[in-house]
Design a protein around this motif. Structure first.
Motif, PDB file in Angstrom:
ATOM      1  N   LEU A  90      17.912  13.475  21.457  1.00  0.00           N
ATOM      2  CA  LEU A  90      18.608  14.466  22.275  1.00  0.00           C
ATOM      3  C   LEU A  90      18.312  14.259  23.758  1.00  0.00           C
ATOM      4  O   LEU A  90      19.189  14.438  24.603  1.00  0.00           O
ATOM      5  CB  LEU A  90      18.187  15.878  21.852  1.00  0.00           C
ATOM      6  CG  LEU A  90      18.613  16.331  20.453  1.00  0.00           C
ATOM      7  CD1 LEU A  90      17.974  17.668  20.103  1.00  0.00           C
ATOM      8  CD2 LEU A  90      20.133  16.427  20.360  1.00  0.00           C
ATOM      9  N   THR A  91      17.072  13.873  24.064  1.00  0.00           N
ATOM     10  CA  THR A  91      16.697  13.640  25.463  1.00  0.00           C
ATOM     11  C   THR A  91      17.265  12.309  25.949  1.00  0.00           C
ATOM     12  O   THR A  91      17.812  12.220  27.055  1.00  0.00           O
ATOM     13  CB  THR A  91      15.161  13.648  25.619  1.00  0.00           C
ATOM     14  OG1 THR A  91      14.629  14.792  24.962  1.00  0.00           O
ATOM     15  CG2 THR A  91      14.773  13.681  27.086  1.00  0.00           C
ATOM     16  N   ARG A  92      17.142  11.294  25.135  1.00  0.00           N
ATOM     17  CA  ARG A  92      17.654   9.964  25.502  1.00  0.00           C
ATOM     18  C   ARG A  92      19.160   9.996  25.742  1.00  0.00           C
ATOM     19  O   ARG A  92      19.678   9.352  26.663  1.00  0.00           O
ATOM     20  CB  ARG A  92      17.333   8.977  24.378  1.00  0.00           C
ATOM     21  CG  ARG A  92      17.801   7.545  24.632  1.00  0.00           C
ATOM     22  CD  ARG A  92      17.722   6.741  23.347  1.00  0.00           C
ATOM     23  NE  ARG A  92      18.676   7.230  22.357  1.00  0.00           N
ATOM     24  CZ  ARG A  92      18.581   7.014  21.044  1.00  0.00           C
ATOM     25  NH1 ARG A  92      17.574   6.317  20.569  1.00  0.00           N
ATOM     26  NH2 ARG A  92      19.496   7.485  20.232  1.00  0.00           N
ATOM     27  N   ASP A  93      19.885  10.753  24.902  1.00  0.00           N
ATOM     28  CA  ASP A  93      21.348  10.777  24.977  1.00  0.00           C
ATOM     29  C   ASP A  93      21.880  11.805  25.974  1.00  0.00           C
ATOM     30  O   ASP A  93      23.102  11.949  26.127  1.00  0.00           O
ATOM     31  CB  ASP A  93      21.939  11.062  23.598  1.00  0.00           C
ATOM     32  CG  ASP A  93      21.681   9.927  22.607  1.00  0.00           C
ATOM     33  OD1 ASP A  93      21.225   8.853  23.046  1.00  0.00           O
ATOM     34  OD2 ASP A  93      21.912  10.125  21.403  1.00  0.00           O
ATOM     35  N   GLY A  94      20.982  12.542  26.628  1.00  0.00           N
ATOM     36  CA  GLY A  94      21.422  13.472  27.662  1.00  0.00           C
ATOM     37  C   GLY A  94      21.899  14.814  27.164  1.00  0.00           C
ATOM     38  O   GLY A  94      22.474  15.590  27.934  1.00  0.00           O
ATOM     39  N   VAL A  95      21.686  15.118  25.881  1.00  0.00           N
ATOM     40  CA  VAL A  95      22.016  16.454  25.383  1.00  0.00           C
ATOM     41  C   VAL A  95      21.125  17.479  26.088  1.00  0.00           C
ATOM     42  O   VAL A  95      21.540  18.586  26.387  1.00  0.00           O
ATOM     43  CB  VAL A  95      21.837  16.537  23.849  1.00  0.00           C
ATOM     44  CG1 VAL A  95      22.102  17.945  23.334  1.00  0.00           C
ATOM     45  CG2 VAL A  95      22.756  15.534  23.157  1.00  0.00           C
ATOM     46  N   THR A  96      19.888  17.072  26.330  1.00  0.00           N
ATOM     47  CA  THR A  96      18.989  17.833  27.190  1.00  0.00           C
ATOM     48  C   THR A  96      18.480  16.907  28.289  1.00  0.00           C
ATOM     49  O   THR A  96      18.343  15.692  28.076  1.00  0.00           O
ATOM     50  CB  THR A  96      17.805  18.428  26.391  1.00  0.00           C
ATOM     51  OG1 THR A  96      16.996  19.206  27.286  1.00  0.00           O
ATOM     52  CG2 THR A  96      16.938  17.352  25.755  1.00  0.00           C
ATOM     53  N   ASN A 151      13.245   3.642  25.666  1.00  0.00           N
ATOM     54  CA  ASN A 151      13.939   4.793  25.093  1.00  0.00           C
ATOM     55  C   ASN A 151      14.728   5.582  26.128  1.00  0.00           C
ATOM     56  O   ASN A 151      15.236   6.669  25.838  1.00  0.00           O
ATOM     57  CB  ASN A 151      12.924   5.736  24.427  1.00  0.00           C
ATOM     58  CG  ASN A 151      12.283   5.113  23.200  1.00  0.00           C
ATOM     59  OD1 ASN A 151      12.974   4.701  22.271  1.00  0.00           O
ATOM     60  ND2 ASN A 151      10.965   5.027  23.197  1.00  0.00           N
ATOM     61  N   GLY A 152      14.816   5.028  27.350  1.00  0.00           N
ATOM     62  CA  GLY A 152      15.560   5.713  28.398  1.00  0.00           C
ATOM     63  C   GLY A 152      14.881   6.977  28.879  1.00  0.00           C
ATOM     64  O   GLY A 152      15.551   7.942  29.264  1.00  0.00           O
ATOM     65  N   VAL A 255      11.659  13.017  31.006  1.00  0.00           N
ATOM     66  CA  VAL A 255      12.968  13.250  31.618  1.00  0.00           C
ATOM     67  C   VAL A 255      13.908  12.106  31.254  1.00  0.00           C
ATOM     68  O   VAL A 255      13.497  10.937  31.231  1.00  0.00           O
ATOM     69  CB  VAL A 255      12.844  13.334  33.157  1.00  0.00           C
ATOM     70  CG1 VAL A 255      14.198  13.640  33.803  1.00  0.00           C
ATOM     71  CG2 VAL A 255      11.822  14.395  33.555  1.00  0.00           C
ATOM     72  N   ASN A 256      15.145  12.441  30.947  1.00  0.00           N
ATOM     73  CA  ASN A 256      16.171  11.423  30.727  1.00  0.00           C
ATOM     74  C   ASN A 256      16.225  10.517  31.959  1.00  0.00           C
ATOM     75  O   ASN A 256      16.280  10.995  33.091  1.00  0.00           O
ATOM     76  CB  ASN A 256      17.518  12.109  30.498  1.00  0.00           C
ATOM     77  CG  ASN A 256      18.678  11.137  30.420  1.00  0.00           C
ATOM     78  OD1 ASN A 256      19.118  10.606  31.439  1.00  0.00           O
ATOM     79  ND2 ASN A 256      19.191  10.920  29.237  1.00  0.00           N
ATOM     80  N   GLU A 257      16.194   9.205  31.744  1.00  0.00           N
ATOM     81  CA  GLU A 257      16.097   8.246  32.854  1.00  0.00           C
ATOM     82  C   GLU A 257      17.255   8.356  33.838  1.00  0.00           C
ATOM     83  O   GLU A 257      17.060   8.292  35.054  1.00  0.00           O
ATOM     84  CB  GLU A 257      16.015   6.829  32.295  1.00  0.00           C
ATOM     85  CG  GLU A 257      15.668   5.780  33.331  1.00  0.00           C
ATOM     86  CD  GLU A 257      15.437   4.415  32.706  1.00  0.00           C
ATOM     87  OE1 GLU A 257      14.421   3.784  33.041  1.00  0.00           O
ATOM     88  OE2 GLU A 257      16.274   4.003  31.869  1.00  0.00           O
TER      89      GLU A 257
END
Length: 351
Positions: A90-96, A151-152, A255-257
């Motif tokens: 969810l964090t890697r894909d930007g959902v959060t 993992n971005g 944090v998402n990269e």
């Protein structure tokens, strides 16, 4: 003459246009600089958990303070955005934008941190482990690349829980042989292998599902820290606690990269500064809560007092496991032994 006047008027109008445009651009930039940034943060733990009370919530508050209110957060605790096992994705894909979750749930994605969390007899307290792990995170590029960049994710801080012990509902566990056939809740990854080696039946159960699993007899016990027992509300179901230091949990606040790269430098600096402040504070609070909870639990349950001979048996079997596990990882591409030794060096400094 008229032509000259017309030319001069044209020049003046052009200059005024440029000045007005410049003022407009400057005003737009200032407006953008002062614009509020609202970030979404998700975690699997409830607001009553120490992970939330001592890490997540104070970090958000401190970032808002350091940025004079420029950064605000929409927080989603207690699996509101997804299950614990989905938090990395969810964090890697930007959902959060920001996630708080343990590396223990993601052995394939975060192999090095998972090993440091799952292997027994490393950190003895939350403060010691947290300070040492964050030092390692700053010094070891392989750890940063393998467990986070690939993992971005950009790590702000890593929090090491107090050591995980053995908590059971019916059976008193004094030596490793007593674990044979005992269905035990673990976080997965290396921890599963540790319990299997000692004859237990590891069952991967999330924090939020542990109470029901114990109540229904799906599991006979749990690998938990004292504060984990308190936060999960399972103390009334557990009767015995044995403390041989079987691993821990290492939570990352990440944090998402792409989100990170889009943040102003002053915001990035504030996030890092707030995280560093919590490295010392959070571990100390965890350790205080551990001591307080153990005293309270001993009024209704039993904290097993091990003899020197019994302690020796735990040390022997956990040492054997670690040596065996490292030999088996020799053919893999990750520098487990190098990272483990560097972590041990840091731990020694903060005993």
């Amino acid at each position: 003459m008229k032509a000259k006047r017309l030319f001069s008027l044209t020049i003046i109008i052009s200059i005024l246009s440029l000045v007005i445009a410049g003022c407009s651009t400057s005003s737009s930039n200032n407006s953008k600089e002062n614009e509020t940034i609202t970030l979404k943060l998700a975690t699997y733990v409830p607001v009553t958990s120490q992970v939330y009370k001592y890490v997540t919530e104070p970090w958000m508050k401190r970032v808002t303070e350091l940025t004079d209110g420029k950064v605000q957060f929409d927080a989603y605790p207690g699996e509101q955005l997804g299950k614990a096992q989905d938090m990395l994705k969810l964090t890697r894909d930007g959902v959060t934008d920001i996630g708080v979750f343990p590396a223990n749930y993601f052995p394939d994605n975060m192999p090095l941190t998972n090993a440091l969390a799952g292997l027994p007899n490393l950190s003895m307290t939350s403060h010691q482990g947290t300070v040492a792990y964050n030092e390692l995170l700053q010094q070891n590029k392989e750890l940063l690349e393998t467990d986070f960049s690939k993992n971005g994710l950009v790590p702000i801080l890593g929090h090491v829980s107090p050591t995980y012990e053995i908590w059971t509902t019916k059976k008193e566990v004094r030596v490793p042989a007593d674990l044979k056939g005992v269905k035990t809740r673990t976080l997965g990854g290396v921890a599963n292998e540790v319990y299997e080696y000692m004859g237990a039946v590891p069952v991967t159960v999330s924090h939020t599902e542990t109470y029901e699993a114990l109540e229904k007899g799906v599991i006979d016990g749990a690998g938990y820290s004292s504060v984990g027992v308190e936060a999960s509300g399972t103390a009334d179901l557990l009767k015995y606690a044995t403390f041989p230091h079987i691993g821990t949990a290492i939570h990352g606040l990440v944090v998402n990269e792409k989100v990170w790269n889009g943040l102003p430098e002053d915001v990035q600096k504030a996030m890092k500064e707030a995280g560093q402040e919590l490295v010392e504070q959070s571990g100390e609070k965890y350790d205080q809560d551990t001591e307080a909870f153990n005293k309270e639990f001993s009024k209704t349950g039993t904290i097993v007092e091990l003899t020197d001979e019994e302690k020796g048996k735990w040390e022997k079997v956990t040492k054997e496991f670690t040596e065996k596990w490292l030999r088996e990882q020799g053919s893999k591409d990750f520098p487990y032994e190098e990272v483990l030794n560097q972590y041990k060096e840091s731990l020694e400094k903060y005993k």
